[in-house]
Design a protein around this motif. Structure first.
Motif, PDB file in Angstrom:
ATOM      1  N   ASP A  23      -1.467   5.701  -1.125  1.00 20.02           N
ATOM      2  CA  ASP A  23      -2.809   5.206  -1.422  1.00 20.02           C
ATOM      3  C   ASP A  23      -3.803   5.620  -0.332  1.00 20.02           C
ATOM      4  O   ASP A  23      -4.875   5.038  -0.212  1.00 20.02           O
TER       5      ASP A  23
ATOM      6  N   CYS B 110      -5.986  11.743  -3.510  1.00 17.14           N
ATOM      7  CA  CYS B 110      -5.359  11.409  -4.792  1.00 17.14           C
ATOM      8  C   CYS B 110      -5.458   9.914  -5.089  1.00 17.14           C
ATOM      9  O   CYS B 110      -5.202   9.466  -6.194  1.00 17.14           O
TER      10      CYS B 110
ATOM     11  N   THR C 181      -4.564   5.897  -5.082  1.00 18.02           N
ATOM     12  CA  THR C 181      -3.293   5.233  -5.351  1.00 18.02           C
ATOM     13  C   THR C 181      -2.533   6.085  -6.353  1.00 18.02           C
ATOM     14  O   THR C 181      -3.026   6.353  -7.453  1.00 18.02           O
ATOM     15  N   SER C 182      -1.335   6.524  -5.958  1.00 20.91           N
ATOM     16  CA  SER C 182      -0.635   7.506  -6.782  1.00 20.91           C
ATOM     17  C   SER C 182       0.872   7.272  -6.755  1.00 20.91           C
ATOM     18  O   SER C 182       1.409   6.644  -5.851  1.00 20.91           O
TER      19      SER C 182
ATOM     20  N   THR D 242       4.638   9.485  -7.759  1.00 20.82           N
ATOM     21  CA  THR D 242       5.299  10.729  -8.144  1.00 20.82           C
ATOM     22  C   THR D 242       6.699  10.400  -8.645  1.00 20.82           C
ATOM     23  O   THR D 242       7.425   9.629  -8.015  1.00 20.82           O
TER      24      THR D 242
ATOM     25  N   ALA E 213       3.153  13.738 -11.176  1.00 22.10           N
ATOM     26  CA  ALA E 213       2.389  12.855 -10.298  1.00 22.10           C
ATOM     27  C   ALA E 213       1.166  12.322 -11.031  1.00 22.10           C
ATOM     28  O   ALA E 213       0.566  13.014 -11.868  1.00 22.10           O
ATOM     29  N   TYR E 214       0.781  11.093 -10.690  1.00 21.45           N
ATOM     30  CA  TYR E 214      -0.315  10.380 -11.345  1.00 21.45           C
ATOM     31  C   TYR E 214      -1.248   9.857 -10.257  1.00 21.45           C
ATOM     32  O   TYR E 214      -0.833   9.098  -9.383  1.00 21.45           O
ATOM     33  N   CYS E 215      -2.534  10.233 -10.321  1.00 19.14           N
ATOM     34  CA  CYS E 215      -3.479   9.912  -9.253  1.00 19.14           C
ATOM     35  C   CYS E 215      -4.647   9.041  -9.720  1.00 19.14           C
ATOM     36  O   CYS E 215      -4.929   8.945 -10.914  1.00 19.14           O
ATOM     37  N   HIS E 216      -5.347   8.451  -8.745  1.00 17.76           N
ATOM     38  CA  HIS E 216      -6.570   7.656  -8.930  1.00 17.76           C
ATOM     39  C   HIS E 216      -6.317   6.346  -9.673  1.00 17.76           C
ATOM     40  O   HIS E 216      -7.172   5.875 -10.427  1.00 17.76           O
TER      41      HIS E 216
ATOM     42  N   LEU F  42      -7.296   9.833 -15.119  1.00 20.45           N
ATOM     43  CA  LEU F  42      -5.991  10.161 -14.545  1.00 20.45           C
ATOM     44  C   LEU F  42      -5.969  11.636 -14.191  1.00 20.45           C
ATOM     45  O   LEU F  42      -6.265  12.484 -15.035  1.00 20.45           O
ATOM     46  N   HIS F  43      -5.641  11.933 -12.944  1.00 18.69           N
ATOM     47  CA  HIS F  43      -5.365  13.314 -12.546  1.00 18.69           C
ATOM     48  C   HIS F  43      -3.848  13.461 -12.636  1.00 18.69           C
ATOM     49  O   HIS F  43      -3.103  12.847 -11.870  1.00 18.69           O
ATOM     50  N   TRP F  44      -3.391  14.252 -13.606  1.00 12.84           N
ATOM     51  CA  TRP F  44      -1.970  14.368 -13.919  1.00 12.84           C
ATOM     52  C   TRP F  44      -1.460  15.728 -13.480  1.00 12.84           C
ATOM     53  O   TRP F  44      -1.974  16.772 -13.912  1.00 12.84           O
TER      54      TRP F  44
END
Length: 211
Positions: free
Chosen positions: A111, A115, A117-118, A120, A129-132, A181-183
């Motif tokens: 966090d 990116c 809070t993410s 992986t 991975a999943y961001c924001h 989501l930034h994937w």
């Protein structure tokens, strides 16, 4: 109940992928090369044609609205400079749930980067991975954990996550200009365009639903 859910999911995914392809055609996404990827488009499709398992994947965002930024080189909306965008941005209302694309083990929680809070997850040779996201990372009695109390979520480093499980919510953490989501997908360490994966998932799910 499971059958009805799969029908609704397949229909919803079809709309999402059709939207993605339309935007790609309109904005010229199809001309963006898979730079910085160790896996060619043909390798991706051939390997999964052999495995024939794409229908088991989960679309990662509930209440999906639109794709706001593709994979590849772009002009950063934050810095105004040309940069490599290593994932696909999927917009949804803040607080919408994020689902794990595939079953796997949580290998990283963070966090304190751009990116936000993410999380992986490692699934064999694939890493997603999943961001924001909403929430924060803290030490608990079970170890390092991602905690989103409002969303009723707590995931721990090393935990096994099934495909389709809720793993977070759309937030505004990190460097972002709006809720999305930034994937990010990687295969054997190389970046892969998530739009190609979604297209192949839709193809497989369509075949599964008609067979």
């Amino acid at each position: 109940m499971t059958y009805r859910f799969r029908l609704r999911f397949s229909h919803w995914l079809a709309i999402a992928v059709a939207t993605c392809l339309l935007i790609m055609q309109t904005n010229g996404w199809g001309n963006i090369p898979l730079q910085a990827s160790d896996l060619s488009t043909n390798d991706l499709l051939i390997s999964q044609n052999v495995a024939a398992i794409w229908a088991k994947g989960s679309f990662p965002v509930e209440n999906f609205q639109s794709y706001t930024s593709p994979f590849g080189y772009r002009i950063s909306p934050v810095t105004g400079e040309r940069q490599f965008h290593n994932g696909l941005d999927l917009a949804a209302p803040r607080g919408s749930y994020i689902r794990s694309w595939w079953s796997g083990k949580v290998t990283s929680l963070s966090d304190n980067t751009a990116c936000g809070t993410s999380i992986t997850i490692q699934s064999g040779a694939w890493q997603h991975a999943y961001c924001h996201m909403e929430g924060y990372v803290d030490e608990t009695s079970n170890g390092q954990s991602l905690i989103d109390r409002e969303g009723g979520l707590q995931l721990t480093l090393g935990q096994t996550i099934p495909a389709g499980a809720r793993i977070g919510r759309i937030g505004m953490s990190g460097r972002t200009t709006g809720p999305h989501l930034h994937w990010v997908l990687r295969y054997n360490g190389g970046y892969v365009d998530p739009a190609l994966v979604l297209k192949e998932m839709f193809k497989r799910q369509t075949i599964s639903s008609t067979s």
